[in-house]
Design a protein around this motif. Structure first.
Motif, PDB file in Angstrom:
ATOM      1  N   GLY A  65       0.774  -1.243   0.000  1.00  0.00           N
ATOM      2  CA  GLY A  65       0.000   0.000   0.000  1.00  0.00           C
ATOM      3  C   GLY A  65       0.799   1.283   0.000  1.00  0.00           C
ATOM      4  N   ILE A  66       2.072   1.226  -0.355  1.00  0.00           N
ATOM      5  CA  ILE A  66       2.837   2.472  -0.489  1.00  0.00           C
ATOM      6  C   ILE A  66       2.225   3.291  -1.640  1.00  0.00           C
ATOM      7  CG2 ILE A  66       5.086   3.492  -1.057  1.00  0.00           C
ATOM      8  CD1 ILE A  66       5.069   2.093   1.691  1.00  0.00           C
ATOM      9  N   GLU A  67       1.931   4.548  -1.369  1.00  0.00           N
ATOM     10  CA  GLU A  67       1.256   5.387  -2.345  1.00  0.00           C
ATOM     11  C   GLU A  67       2.247   6.048  -3.307  1.00  0.00           C
ATOM     12  OE1 GLU A  67       1.863   6.237   0.819  1.00  0.00           O
ATOM     13  OE2 GLU A  67       0.026   5.830   1.938  1.00  0.00           O
ATOM     14  N   PRO A  68       1.796   6.405  -4.535  1.00  0.00           N
ATOM     15  CA  PRO A  68       2.602   7.327  -5.341  1.00  0.00           C
ATOM     16  C   PRO A  68       2.759   8.637  -4.552  1.00  0.00           C
ATOM     17  CG  PRO A  68       0.822   6.380  -6.649  1.00  0.00           C
ATOM     18  CD  PRO A  68       0.556   5.992  -5.222  1.00  0.00           C
ATOM     19  N   ASN A  69       3.893   9.306  -4.637  1.00  0.00           N
ATOM     20  CA  ASN A  69       4.227  10.401  -3.713  1.00  0.00           C
ATOM     21  C   ASN A  69       4.112   9.863  -2.276  1.00  0.00           C
ATOM     22  OD1 ASN A  69       4.595  12.300  -5.797  1.00  0.00           O
ATOM     23  ND2 ASN A  69       2.435  12.828  -5.788  1.00  0.00           N
ATOM     24  N   PRO A  70       4.985   8.943  -1.890  1.00  0.00           N
ATOM     25  CA  PRO A  70       4.783   8.173  -0.655  1.00  0.00           C
ATOM     26  C   PRO A  70       4.727   9.035   0.608  1.00  0.00           C
ATOM     27  CG  PRO A  70       7.032   7.909  -1.478  1.00  0.00           C
ATOM     28  CD  PRO A  70       6.275   8.638  -2.547  1.00  0.00           C
ATOM     29  N   ASP A 100      11.660   4.720  -2.801  1.00  0.00           N
ATOM     30  CA  ASP A 100      11.937   5.865  -1.919  1.00  0.00           C
ATOM     31  C   ASP A 100      11.425   5.603  -0.512  1.00  0.00           C
ATOM     32  OD1 ASP A 100      12.904   7.033  -4.190  1.00  0.00           O
ATOM     33  OD2 ASP A 100      11.571   8.765  -4.151  1.00  0.00           O
ATOM     34  N   ALA A 101      10.182   5.101  -0.443  1.00  0.00           N
ATOM     35  CA  ALA A 101       9.621   4.788   0.882  1.00  0.00           C
ATOM     36  C   ALA A 101      10.490   3.762   1.581  1.00  0.00           C
ATOM     37  CB  ALA A 101       8.189   4.282   0.728  1.00  0.00           C
ATOM     38  N   ALA A 138      10.561   2.588 -15.559  1.00  0.00           N
ATOM     39  CA  ALA A 138      11.688   3.441 -15.930  1.00  0.00           C
ATOM     40  C   ALA A 138      11.314   4.882 -15.631  1.00  0.00           C
ATOM     41  CB  ALA A 138      11.985   3.271 -17.417  1.00  0.00           C
ATOM     42  N   ALA A 139      11.982   5.486 -14.635  1.00  0.00           N
ATOM     43  CA  ALA A 139      11.613   6.857 -14.287  1.00  0.00           C
ATOM     44  C   ALA A 139      12.664   7.524 -13.405  1.00  0.00           C
ATOM     45  CB  ALA A 139      10.242   6.898 -13.595  1.00  0.00           C
ATOM     46  N   THR A 140      12.651   7.181 -12.112  1.00  0.00           N
ATOM     47  CA  THR A 140      13.339   8.026 -11.137  1.00  0.00           C
ATOM     48  C   THR A 140      14.836   7.765 -11.015  1.00  0.00           C
ATOM     49  OG1 THR A 140      12.996   6.467  -9.325  1.00  0.00           O
ATOM     50  CG2 THR A 140      11.247   8.071  -9.732  1.00  0.00           C
ATOM     51  N   GLY A 141      15.262   6.548 -11.273  1.00  0.00           N
ATOM     52  CA  GLY A 141      16.660   6.203 -11.000  1.00  0.00           C
ATOM     53  C   GLY A 141      16.917   5.891  -9.540  1.00  0.00           C
ATOM     54  N   SER A 142      15.849   5.790  -8.746  1.00  0.00           N
ATOM     55  CA  SER A 142      16.017   5.504  -7.317  1.00  0.00           C
ATOM     56  C   SER A 142      16.731   4.167  -7.095  1.00  0.00           C
ATOM     57  CB  SER A 142      14.649   5.508  -6.622  1.00  0.00           C
ATOM     58  OG  SER A 142      14.772   5.402  -5.232  1.00  0.00           O
ATOM     59  N   GLU A 143      16.642   3.278  -8.088  1.00  0.00           N
ATOM     60  CA  GLU A 143      17.317   1.984  -7.972  1.00  0.00           C
ATOM     61  C   GLU A 143      18.831   2.117  -7.925  1.00  0.00           C
ATOM     62  OE1 GLU A 143      15.599   3.094 -10.521  1.00  0.00           O
ATOM     63  OE2 GLU A 143      16.589   2.708 -12.447  1.00  0.00           O
ATOM     64  N   TYR A 144      19.342   3.296  -8.303  1.00  0.00           N
ATOM     65  CA  TYR A 144      20.799   3.432  -8.418  1.00  0.00           C
ATOM     66  C   TYR A 144      21.303   4.675  -7.692  1.00  0.00           C
ATOM     67  CZ  TYR A 144      25.221   2.362 -10.862  1.00  0.00           C
ATOM     68  OH  TYR A 144      26.511   2.001 -11.172  1.00  0.00           O
ATOM     69  N   ASP A 145      20.493   5.207  -6.766  1.00  0.00           N
ATOM     70  CA  ASP A 145      20.977   6.368  -6.000  1.00  0.00           C
ATOM     71  C   ASP A 145      20.642   6.208  -4.521  1.00  0.00           C
ATOM     72  OD1 ASP A 145      18.400   7.398  -5.412  1.00  0.00           O
ATOM     73  OD2 ASP A 145      18.388   8.716  -7.156  1.00  0.00           O
ATOM     74  N   ALA A 146      21.048   7.184  -3.735  1.00  0.00           N
ATOM     75  CA  ALA A 146      20.930   7.074  -2.275  1.00  0.00           C
ATOM     76  C   ALA A 146      19.868   8.021  -1.711  1.00  0.00           C
ATOM     77  CB  ALA A 146      22.289   7.385  -1.629  1.00  0.00           C
ATOM     78  N   ALA A 160      13.420  15.455   0.154  1.00  0.00           N
ATOM     79  CA  ALA A 160      14.324  14.317  -0.055  1.00  0.00           C
ATOM     80  C   ALA A 160      14.927  13.854   1.264  1.00  0.00           C
ATOM     81  CB  ALA A 160      15.434  14.705  -1.010  1.00  0.00           C
ATOM     82  N   ILE A 161      15.080  12.539   1.365  1.00  0.00           N
ATOM     83  CA  ILE A 161      15.892  11.938   2.429  1.00  0.00           C
ATOM     84  C   ILE A 161      17.097  11.328   1.712  1.00  0.00           C
ATOM     85  CG2 ILE A 161      14.546   9.768   2.313  1.00  0.00           C
ATOM     86  CD1 ILE A 161      15.080   9.411   5.317  1.00  0.00           C
ATOM     87  N   SER A 162      18.277  11.544   2.248  1.00  0.00           N
ATOM     88  CA  SER A 162      19.459  11.120   1.504  1.00  0.00           C
ATOM     89  C   SER A 162      20.589  10.790   2.462  1.00  0.00           C
ATOM     90  CB  SER A 162      19.873  12.265   0.574  1.00  0.00           C
ATOM     91  OG  SER A 162      21.061  11.931  -0.083  1.00  0.00           O
ATOM     92  N   SER A 163      21.243   9.680   2.202  1.00  0.00           N
ATOM     93  CA  SER A 163      22.397   9.284   3.006  1.00  0.00           C
ATOM     94  C   SER A 163      23.116   8.170   2.252  1.00  0.00           C
ATOM     95  CB  SER A 163      21.936   8.761   4.375  1.00  0.00           C
ATOM     96  OG  SER A 163      22.955   7.974   4.962  1.00  0.00           O
ATOM     97  N   PRO A 164      24.443   8.136   2.322  1.00  0.00           N
ATOM     98  CA  PRO A 164      25.148   7.001   1.703  1.00  0.00           C
ATOM     99  C   PRO A 164      24.686   5.658   2.264  1.00  0.00           C
ATOM    100  CG  PRO A 164      26.696   8.705   2.396  1.00  0.00           C
ATOM    101  CD  PRO A 164      25.347   9.097   2.930  1.00  0.00           C
ATOM    102  N   LEU A 165      24.099   5.665   3.463  1.00  0.00           N
ATOM    103  CA  LEU A 165      23.602   4.417   4.049  1.00  0.00           C
ATOM    104  C   LEU A 165      22.362   3.891   3.319  1.00  0.00           C
ATOM    105  CD1 LEU A 165      24.032   5.447   7.782  1.00  0.00           C
ATOM    106  CD2 LEU A 165      25.271   3.603   6.624  1.00  0.00           C
ATOM    107  N   LEU A 166      21.792   4.719   2.439  1.00  0.00           N
ATOM    108  CA  LEU A 166      20.537   4.332   1.781  1.00  0.00           C
ATOM    109  C   LEU A 166      20.720   3.827   0.354  1.00  0.00           C
ATOM    110  CD1 LEU A 166      18.191   7.185   3.086  1.00  0.00           C
ATOM    111  CD2 LEU A 166      18.760   4.990   4.139  1.00  0.00           C
ATOM    112  N   PHE A 167      21.953   3.740  -0.125  1.00  0.00           N
ATOM    113  CA  PHE A 167      22.165   3.088  -1.416  1.00  0.00           C
ATOM    114  C   PHE A 167      21.631   1.665  -1.326  1.00  0.00           C
ATOM    115  CE2 PHE A 167      25.858   6.043  -2.223  1.00  0.00           C
ATOM    116  CZ  PHE A 167      25.500   6.443  -3.503  1.00  0.00           C
ATOM    117  N   PRO A 168      20.849   1.215  -2.323  1.00  0.00           N
ATOM    118  CA  PRO A 168      20.506  -0.219  -2.320  1.00  0.00           C
ATOM    119  C   PRO A 168      21.788  -1.060  -2.385  1.00  0.00           C
ATOM    120  CG  PRO A 168      19.211   0.976  -3.966  1.00  0.00           C
ATOM    121  CD  PRO A 168      20.253   1.933  -3.456  1.00  0.00           C
ATOM    122  N   LYS A 169      21.765  -2.213  -1.745  1.00  0.00           N
ATOM    123  CA  LYS A 169      22.896  -3.133  -1.888  1.00  0.00           C
ATOM    124  C   LYS A 169      22.943  -3.652  -3.325  1.00  0.00           C
ATOM    125  CE  LYS A 169      24.137  -2.954   2.378  1.00  0.00           C
ATOM    126  NZ  LYS A 169      25.111  -1.888   2.608  1.00  0.00           N
ATOM    127  N   ALA A 170      21.748  -3.940  -3.862  1.00  0.00           N
ATOM    128  CA  ALA A 170      21.651  -4.375  -5.255  1.00  0.00           C
ATOM    129  C   ALA A 170      20.257  -4.036  -5.767  1.00  0.00           C
ATOM    130  CB  ALA A 170      21.896  -5.880  -5.364  1.00  0.00           C
TER     131      ALA A 170
END
Ligand code: NZQ
Ligand code: ZN
Length: 387
Positions: A65-70, A100-101, A138-146, A160-170
């Motif tokens: 149930g995560i919404e668009p614009n979470p 992002d959520a 295909a849109a945000t690039g969240s899969e490859y950023d922090a 935005a919430i941002s931290s190097p700790l939030l990079f996906p592992k894969a």
């Protein structure tokens, strides 16, 4: 060329067999997963079953149930579940909103308080659960950023919430998964990828390498988005769009360029915070107006380069003529993929414009660093022109 650092520690796994590799990648991180997804597209398409099969060796807790614009309320609820269930890692199955959520959930699970604190001040993020993403569009690039972008409806803020700790592992990217994406979100994703590129390309100073990357991304989207809309099952076109998305927002397109404060994103996030519109649609509406505002005799050569290298216009024309023609082409392209031209077409009125312009300096890079410096009046001028 400007000094820069590029840090991209995400294992990017592409291909028709990518989802099936999730289990092996997650194995070193524990035995219990929180699988987070959105409004149900991943159930309808069978992707959730594929993910569960890939995680057959793990205990799974689902959060749907995560919404668009979470919303931060969903983030807090999921972070509570993650803590209570003592999960070892999080798997986001979805688009930008779910990813992002999930980033905020990973940080929130390790924070004793409201996750909104972490959005307002990312330096409070001292720890986070490991994150894996399974990309659906295909849109945000969240899969490859922090970074993640979270909305708070109590305060009408989207930040935005941002931290190097939030990079996906894969991140696991099977382009065929995106063939179920409806035309509206396909077009919005295309506009988002293009906007990420414009934000990094239309700056005071580029260089041959980064400009070439940007031009390739723009040409890829201009070629393939119409194919995806006409022929949604075209996996080659979907794959080109997905790749363009992954590299649009990770910093690669900006290497060595004048740093950009991403002015269109600053403005669009404010609009979404009040009106809950689709991010890419808002960007497509604003962008041509931001371009017209930014076009001056000094900036015209930058737009002229875009006209020649992306739209194939005649380099012998004068820069101002080329620039105007390229801006018109940009607006025509967005219209051609079905995006409305005006904010009023998507239910936005001018009642919060002043609040939006006032809020940007509280949460964003200074827009004085934009191609043409933007002040409060400039933001209002672009909003009013977009209405
Ligand atoms: O929720 P479900 O049912 O999954 O449906 C989603 C949603 O309704 C649907 N969808 C996604 N993949 C699908 C699909 N439907 C059928 N088949 C599929 N394969 O599409 C709808 C929109 O999804 P959403 O995740 O909201 O779209 P998008 O990826 O464009 O993400 C937008 C959010 O990302 C933020 C935006 O502000 C916005 O909140 N951004 C995140 C960034 C980042 N992390 O770096 C940068 C961006 O500039 C952006 O700000
Ligand atoms: Zn964006």
């Amino acid at each position: 060329m400007q000094s820069f650092e590029l840090y991209l520690p995400v294992r990017l796994v592409y291909g028709s067999d990518s989802v099936e590799k999730l289990g092996a990648a997650a194995a070193p991180y524990g035995r219990k997963a929180l699988v987070v997804y959105g409004g149900g597209s991943v159930k309808r398409t069978g992707l959730l079953d594929r993910v569960k099969k890939a995680l057959a060796a793990f205990e799974i807790v689902e959060f749907a149930g995560i919404e668009p614009n979470p919303r931060v309320s969903s983030v807090n609820a999921a972070a509570k579940t993650a803590r209570e269930e003592k999960v070892d890692f999080v798997v986001a199955v979805g688009g930008g909103s779910v990813m992002d959520a999930a980033k905020a959930i990973c940080a929130g699970a390790k924070y004793d308080g409201d996750a909104w604190d972490l959005v307002k001040d990312s330096s409070l993020i001292k720890d986070a659960l490991p994150l894996f993403t399974v990309l659906t569009n295909a849109a945000t690039g969240s899969e490859y950023d922090a970074a993640g972008v979270i909305t708070n409806w109590e305060t009408n803020e989207k930040q935005a919430i941002s931290s190097p700790l939030l990079f996906p592992k894969a991140s696991f990217c099977d382009p065929a998964v995106s063939t179920s994406l409806p035309a509206w979100h396909t077009a919005a994703g295309a506009a988002d990828i293009m906007s990420h590129t414009f934000e990094q390309y239309l700056v005071k100073e580029g260089n041959d390498v980064s400009d070439g990357f940007c031009e390739t991304i723009l040409k890829t989207v201009i070629k393939n988005a119409p194919i995806c809309i006409k022929d949604p099952e075209n996996v080659e076109a979907r794959a080109a769009m997905m790749l363009a998305s992954s590299f649009g927002c990770c910093g690669l397109l900006a290497i060595g360029n004048t740093p950009s404060p991403w002015p269109c994103h600053a403005i669009e996030h404010e609009i979404s915070a009040w009106h809950d519109i689709t991010h890419g649609v808002g960007l497509a509406i604003i962008t041509p107006h931001w371009m017209r505002y930014s076009l001056t005799p000094e900036t015209a050569p930058r737009f002229a380069r875009y006209a020649v290298n992306v739209w194939g216009m005649d380099p012998k024309e004068d820069p101002m003529t080329l620039a105007n023609a390229a801006i018109d082409k940009t607006a025509e392209f967005f219209a051609s993929i079905g995006i409305p031209a005006r904010l009023s077409d998507v239910g936005v009125d001018d009642s919060h414009f002043e609040a939006m312009a006032d809020h940007i300096p509280t949460c964003w890079w200074p827009l004085s660093g934009a191609l043409r410096p933007l002040d409060r009046e400039g933001v209002l001028a672009i909003l009013r022109a977009s209405l």
